[in-house]
Design a protein around this motif. Structure first.
Motif, PDB file in Angstrom:
ATOM      1  N   GLY A  84       0.821  -1.208   0.000  1.00 26.11           N
ATOM      2  CA  GLY A  84       0.000   0.000   0.000  1.00 26.11           C
ATOM      3  C   GLY A  84       0.851   1.252   0.000  1.00 26.11           C
ATOM      4  O   GLY A  84       0.529   2.243  -0.660  1.00 26.11           O
ATOM      5  N   CYS A  85       1.955   1.211   0.727  1.00 28.35           N
ATOM      6  CA  CYS A  85       2.862   2.369   0.752  1.00 28.35           C
ATOM      7  C   CYS A  85       3.345   2.695  -0.656  1.00 28.35           C
ATOM      8  O   CYS A  85       3.367   3.858  -1.058  1.00 28.35           O
ATOM      9  CB  CYS A  85       4.077   2.095   1.648  1.00 28.35           C
ATOM     10  SG  CYS A  85       3.711   2.193   3.404  1.00 28.35           S
ATOM     11  N   HIS A 109      -1.969   8.008   7.160  1.00 28.60           N
ATOM     12  CA  HIS A 109      -0.886   7.062   6.901  1.00 28.60           C
ATOM     13  C   HIS A 109       0.198   7.699   6.031  1.00 28.60           C
ATOM     14  O   HIS A 109       1.386   7.554   6.302  1.00 28.60           O
ATOM     15  CB  HIS A 109      -1.458   5.810   6.225  1.00 28.60           C
ATOM     16  CG  HIS A 109      -0.602   4.593   6.359  1.00 28.60           C
ATOM     17  ND1 HIS A 109       0.455   4.328   5.516  1.00 28.60           N
ATOM     18  CD2 HIS A 109      -0.637   3.553   7.234  1.00 28.60           C
ATOM     19  CE1 HIS A 109       1.019   3.176   5.867  1.00 28.60           C
ATOM     20  NE2 HIS A 109       0.381   2.690   6.907  1.00 28.60           N
ATOM     21  N   ASN A 165      -7.583   5.243   9.583  1.00 24.17           N
ATOM     22  CA  ASN A 165      -7.001   4.258  10.497  1.00 24.17           C
ATOM     23  C   ASN A 165      -6.814   4.834  11.904  1.00 24.17           C
ATOM     24  O   ASN A 165      -7.427   4.377  12.878  1.00 24.17           O
ATOM     25  CB  ASN A 165      -5.670   3.795   9.881  1.00 24.17           C
ATOM     26  CG  ASN A 165      -4.937   2.758  10.707  1.00 24.17           C
ATOM     27  OD1 ASN A 165      -5.343   2.407  11.797  1.00 24.17           O
ATOM     28  ND2 ASN A 165      -3.844   2.277  10.168  1.00 24.17           N
ATOM     29  N   ASP A 194      -6.464   7.121  -0.245  1.00 27.24           N
ATOM     30  CA  ASP A 194      -5.822   5.984   0.415  1.00 27.24           C
ATOM     31  C   ASP A 194      -6.970   5.147   0.981  1.00 27.24           C
ATOM     32  O   ASP A 194      -7.481   5.415   2.058  1.00 27.24           O
ATOM     33  CB  ASP A 194      -4.881   6.481   1.522  1.00 27.24           C
ATOM     34  CG  ASP A 194      -4.283   5.329   2.335  1.00 27.24           C
ATOM     35  OD1 ASP A 194      -4.756   4.181   2.194  1.00 27.24           O
ATOM     36  OD2 ASP A 194      -3.351   5.591   3.119  1.00 27.24           O
ATOM     37  N   ARG A 197      -8.484   0.434   3.558  1.00 26.78           N
ATOM     38  CA  ARG A 197      -9.638  -0.316   4.083  1.00 26.78           C
ATOM     39  C   ARG A 197     -10.956   0.175   3.482  1.00 26.78           C
ATOM     40  O   ARG A 197     -11.959   0.272   4.176  1.00 26.78           O
ATOM     41  CB  ARG A 197      -9.658  -0.218   5.607  1.00 26.78           C
ATOM     42  CG  ARG A 197      -8.458  -0.859   6.275  1.00 26.78           C
ATOM     43  CD  ARG A 197      -8.550  -0.871   7.790  1.00 26.78           C
ATOM     44  NE  ARG A 197      -7.389  -1.524   8.366  1.00 26.78           N
ATOM     45  CZ  ARG A 197      -6.216  -0.918   8.580  1.00 26.78           C
ATOM     46  NH1 ARG A 197      -6.060   0.363   8.293  1.00 26.78           N
ATOM     47  NH2 ARG A 197      -5.204  -1.591   9.097  1.00 26.78           N
ATOM     48  N   LYS A 225      -4.963  -6.778   3.935  1.00 27.40           N
ATOM     49  CA  LYS A 225      -5.489  -6.473   5.276  1.00 27.40           C
ATOM     50  C   LYS A 225      -6.757  -7.280   5.512  1.00 27.40           C
ATOM     51  O   LYS A 225      -6.720  -8.500   5.475  1.00 27.40           O
ATOM     52  CB  LYS A 225      -5.681  -4.973   5.415  1.00 27.40           C
ATOM     53  CG  LYS A 225      -4.339  -4.297   5.414  1.00 27.40           C
ATOM     54  CD  LYS A 225      -4.374  -2.849   5.745  1.00 27.40           C
ATOM     55  CE  LYS A 225      -2.931  -2.375   5.838  1.00 27.40           C
ATOM     56  NZ  LYS A 225      -2.826  -0.932   5.751  1.00 27.40           N
TER      57      LYS A 225
END
Ligand SMILES: *Cc1c(COP(=O)(O)O)cnc(C)c1O
Length: 374
Positions: A84-85, A109, A165, A194, A197, A225
């Motif tokens: 994801g980064c 994040h 998050n 982002d 989730r 995740k």
């Protein structure tokens, strides 16, 4: 120079994990939904995956995964990325030039947990602002846009996070995302989501991800995740975005060869897992209600919308790290996210029985610390 690889009780001995996992009660690992392991169906799909060289565009399984992700999100194209980064960094790199500013929420994040890659690699400044429960409004964003003056650095991108998050898995109302996109686009700014989730957010809203991301220019989401795949994230957007993204993926070292082996698990995750996220949401609600009833712990269960539960432990006289460390030997693993905030994340490897057990242990441990006059 030395670094702690992970903080607090995350320093887990793998042998100990295996040992605890063998006890009849096992471990209730609530540190994150990244700890989920592939299902037997995923492992089968991985073993049988058709593969090719994905840098040559010849891996049929990766190609199928990218096509499906694009379809599900109603975007022109998708790209499989290792993390994801990297997905977020690629999007930031595509939408900005060195010296630009990226507006994001303070606790996001991209601001806190991506090693300042937007600065170190993309050459951008994060321009942070605070949203209530991590959720930004257009008004808050508008207030930090730089004027178009030649001696000011320029705003290029707005980065939203859904669910948020560090704000406890909070969810953007879809109309608010739409409103932000409309205003941002009118000023020539891009919007990246982002959506690590995003499927948990969709579950909370009872909405579908295509509708929720209709106006964002790019979206990243994680397969690894809550969806339970062992590795991988996706970005999706217009053809031109993905074409540039593919170049940066290679530049950042993310060009993988027979990646179909992991993409196969991603496909199963994408097709099968979203439907079961409601269970994680119910488990998170139950956790939050249980925690609210424990003297010394503080949380507003009404704010728990998805699979993340963050509570305050300042009244226990212990820091979050200390509380996590005390819980650990009982097989209840939590993650400190602030001096006095502890995070619990529900996921497919934790069932209702484990949630109830975690609550009993938590109640016990907190009662003992208070009994000791701590
Ligand atoms: C996990 C996460 C990411 C990406 O993490 P990776 O470990 O690089 O896959 C990005 N944004 C948010 C909000 C996350 O929770």
């Amino acid at each position: 120079m030395s670094y702690t690889v992970a903080k607090g009780n995350q320093r887990v001995d793998p042998n100990q994990v295996a040992e605890l996992g063998k006890t009849p009660e096992g471990v209730v690992d609530l540190r994150s939904d990244t700890v989920t392991r592939p299902t037997p169906e995923m492992r089968r799909a991985m073993a049988e995956a058709e593969v090719g060289d994905d840098v040559y565009g010849e891996d049929p399984t990766v190609n199928r995964l990218e096509k499906r992700a694009a379809e599900i999100f109603g975007k022109e194209a998708g790209l499989f990325v290792p993390t994801g980064c990297m997905g977020n960094l690629i999007a930031i790199k595509v939408w900005t030039h060195h010296g630009d500013e990226v507006i994001c929420e303070e606790r996001s994040h991209v601001n806190l947990y991506e090693l300042a890659s937007m600065s170190a690699i993309a050459g951008c400044m994060p321009r942070v602002t605070r949203g209530e429960d991590g959720i930004l409004t257009w008004k808050q964003i508008e207030a930090v846009i730089r004027p178009k003056i030649y001696y000011d650095s320029q705003t290029a991108l707005v980065c939203l996070e859904n669910t948020s998050n560090m704000a406890g898995g909070t969810v953007y109302p879809t109309a608010q995302v739409q409103d932000i996109c409309d205003h941002a686009h009118a000023l020539g700014l891009k919007v990246h989501l982002d959506g690590a989730r995003i499927f948990n957010a969709a579950t909370a809203l009872g909405d579908n991800v295509a509708q929720m991301t209709r106006s964002v220019d790019s979206v990243m989401f994680c397969l690894s995740k809550g969806l339970g795949a062992p590795v991988g994230s996706m970005i999706a957007g217009a053809h031109a975005f993905i074409e540039k993204g593919r170049v940066y993926r290679k530049m950042f070292g993310g060009g993988m060869r027979q990646a179909g082996v992991i993409a196969a698990a991603g496909l199963v995750a994408l097709e099968e897992s979203p439907a079961r996220l409601g269970i994680d949401q119910e488990n998170a609600k139950r956790l939050a209600e249980g925690i609210a009833a424990i003297r010394g712990l503080r949380i507003d269960p009404k704010k728990v919308r998805s699979n993340i539960v963050i509570f305050d432990c300042s009244k226990t006289g212990k820091t979050a790290v200390e509380l996590c460390d005390v819980l650990h030997p009982y097989g209840v693993w939590a993650q400190d996210t602030g001096l006095h905030s502890v995070r619990l994340v529900t996921h497919c490897d934790v069932d209702r029985g484990s949630i109830e057990r975690a609550l009993v242990v938590l109640q016990d441990v907190v009662a003992k610390t208070q009994g000791a006059g701590a």
